[in-house]
Scaffold this active site. Structure first.
Site, mmCIF file in Angstrom:
data_model
loop_
_atom_site.group_PDB
_atom_site.id
_atom_site.type_symbol
_atom_site.label_atom_id
_atom_site.label_comp_id
_atom_site.label_asym_id
_atom_site.label_seq_id
_atom_site.Cartn_x
_atom_site.Cartn_y
_atom_site.Cartn_z
ATOM 1 N N SER B 11 0.853 -1.184 0.000
ATOM 2 C CA SER B 11 0.000 0.000 0.000
ATOM 3 C C SER B 11 0.894 1.240 0.000
ATOM 4 O O SER B 11 1.712 1.391 -0.903
ATOM 5 C CB SER B 11 -0.928 -0.065 1.223
ATOM 6 N N HIS B 38 -2.600 -0.953 -3.449
ATOM 7 C CA HIS B 38 -3.757 -0.081 -3.199
ATOM 8 C C HIS B 38 -3.587 1.218 -3.965
ATOM 9 O O HIS B 38 -2.499 1.788 -3.968
ATOM 10 C CB HIS B 38 -3.863 0.260 -1.702
ATOM 11 N N ASP B 131 -4.812 -4.663 5.662
ATOM 12 C CA ASP B 131 -5.067 -5.595 4.576
ATOM 13 C C ASP B 131 -3.856 -6.513 4.390
ATOM 14 O O ASP B 131 -2.719 -6.107 4.641
ATOM 15 C CB ASP B 131 -5.338 -4.794 3.289
#
Lengths: 281, 192
Positions: B11, B38, B131
């Site tokens: 991310s 992401h 995540d």
């Protein structure tokens, strides 16, 4: 299909097959040609929310408890959508397709897999702003009766409206988005004039056939939940349901390249996945 | 063990981290590489272009029913989850966000764990949310190989920290060492 890899089938895959067979025998819904990875993920997500120990127990619950099965149906039909999702697509629709539709005396549109209706109302707004709405008949269909009722209401959570407004503006909206709804408590109620020429109906792409000849078919992010076999079948259904020169709009990460119908279309926009049925066919 | 697939999830700070790994890694032809980064739901193919430059390989932003092949770098598109079928085709999915993310690393990792089991390597890099940890755990559960970037030196430590907590990974490595370690793991492919 690919010799590059070894995939491992496991006992859970067998249970998934039995689960699908059970609901087919009981309720008549056939999910056999849905994406197996998607179906398995949804089943396992549902499983952890119950006290069932495994997928076979879940199958038992699904066939003996109809209310529970209604949840499974909602699990399998993804109902996450937005108004003007992919604003660039709607901009393209507005600027490139609408001017062509404008030359027709009457315009028939099929929005297949309309879910809770956000995208079909987005389309209605564009048609209104282009002055075409009164010449249009829009058939909005989904296999799930519960979700069609939500679509018919046209009432959405106020929290989402901020994002929809942003999408609307990015898609080339000509007015203020707030012209299209009234607020009541924490909900936005869409202007009922948007509904006038929309016919909401149950239609299952897996089992039901063609019901008309359309100038435009929109089916975005629906076929992704099917395997290639079923995608091909539905693509044939769309081909049979389009007038010559009619347009098919898929989701921006979908393609007809793997389907036998490919030869019957010209690519109108490769970026937005808009295809035009050959006029000669 | 013979590894066929490497899945990397990241991310915040991911692009620089990926550059370090992918410019050291050599054995692209022996594996399929899948990257979940992401990003903004409305973004163009900027990421796949950069990754293509970094790797010198065909880099595809996954479309629905794209076929998985070795030697190719796959990027999960913004605003979709990606699953893998047991016939090697990707399925895209627009369902609910997971850990506030779509694409979600967990979703793709779990799917690869299920389809490939022991032949998958899962890697979690820098990132600022939770995540990926659950997905990495499932890769470990099926005896795939699990690597997490050292959180103390990561640009954003939350994601690697959570992955370590969930998984107890096979290795926690400095970013600079991950590419070389992958070369070792994959070079040994085919040896008994």
């Amino acid at each position: 299909m690919t010799d590059d890899f070894k995939f491992s089938n496991n006992d859970e895959d067998i249970e998934v097959i039995l689960f699908l067979e059970a609901i087919k025998l009981k309720y008549g819904y056939n999910f056999g040609d849905y994406s197996r990875a998607h179906i398995k993920r949804r089943i396992k997500n549902r499983l952890v929310k119950t006290d069932c120990k495994n997928i076979l127990e879940l199958a038992h619950k699904a066939i003996t408890d109809e209310a529970f099965f209604a949840n499974i149906l909602l699990d399998f039909s993804i109902n996450v959508t937005e108004m003007f999702r992919d604003p660039d697509f709607f901009k393209h629709l507005r600027n490139e397709i609408i001017p062509i539709l404008e030359t027709y005396p009457q315009i028939k549109i099929w929005h297949a897999g309309c879910s809770s209706g956000e995208e079909v109302y987005s389309l209605a707004i564009i048609l209104k702003e282009s002055g075409l709405y009164d010449r249009c008949k829009i058939y909005a269909t989904d296999f799930n009766a519960t979700i069609i009722d939500v679509a018919k209401d046209g009432i959405y959570n106020l929290e989402s409206i901020k994002e929809y407004t942003k999408n609307y503006n990015l898609s080339g909206g000509k007015q203020s988005f707030s012209d299209y709804y009234t607020v009541k408590y924490d909900h936005a109620i869409l202007d009922s004039s948007l509904k006038k020429n929309i016919i909401f109906a149950e239609h299952n792409l897996v089992t039901d056939g063609s019901f008309g000849e359309f100038n435009l078919i929109i089916c975005r992010n629906v076929l992704i939940y099917f395997n290639r076999n079923l995608q091909n079948k539905v693509n044939n259904l769309f081909l049979d349901s389009l007038a010559k020169g009619g347009y098919l709009c898929l989701g921006s990460k979908e393609t007809i390249d793997y389907s036998e119908v490919k030869k019957q279309y010209d690519t109108f926009s490769s970026e937005h996945k808009i295809y035009r049925k050959n006029r000669k066919v | 063990m013979k590894y066929d697939v490497v899945v990397i999830g990241t991310s915040a700070g991911g692009l620089d981290a990926l550059r370090k790994i992918l410019t050291t890694f050599k054995h692209f032809d022996d594996i399929a590489l899948i990257i979940i980064q992401h990003r903004n739901p409305i973004s163009n193919n900027y990421l796949s272009n950069i990754l293509s430059d970094m790797t010198g390989r065909i880099t595809l932003e996954i479309e629905d029913k794209t076929l998985l092949k070795k030697g190719v770098v796959y990027v999960v598109p913004p605003n979709y989850h990606a699953l893998i079928e047991k016939n090697g085709l990707f399925t895209l999915d627009t369902s609910e966000k997971v850990c506030y993310a779509r694409p979600s690393i967990d979703v793709t990792f779990k799917s690869f764990a299920d389809a490939f089991g022991v032949s998958v390597i899962g890697i979690i890099l820098t990132g600022a949310n939770n995540d990926g940890g659950q997905g990495l755990y499932e890769i470990k559960l099926v005896h795939g190989y699990t690597i997490v970037q050292n959180p103390t030196t990561a640009e954003a430590p939350v994601m690697p920290n959570y992955a370590i907590k969930c998984t107890n990974p096979d290795e926690i490595l400095e970013l600079d060492d991950i590419g070389a370690r992958l070369n070792e793991l994959i070079r040994k492919n085919g040896e008994k």
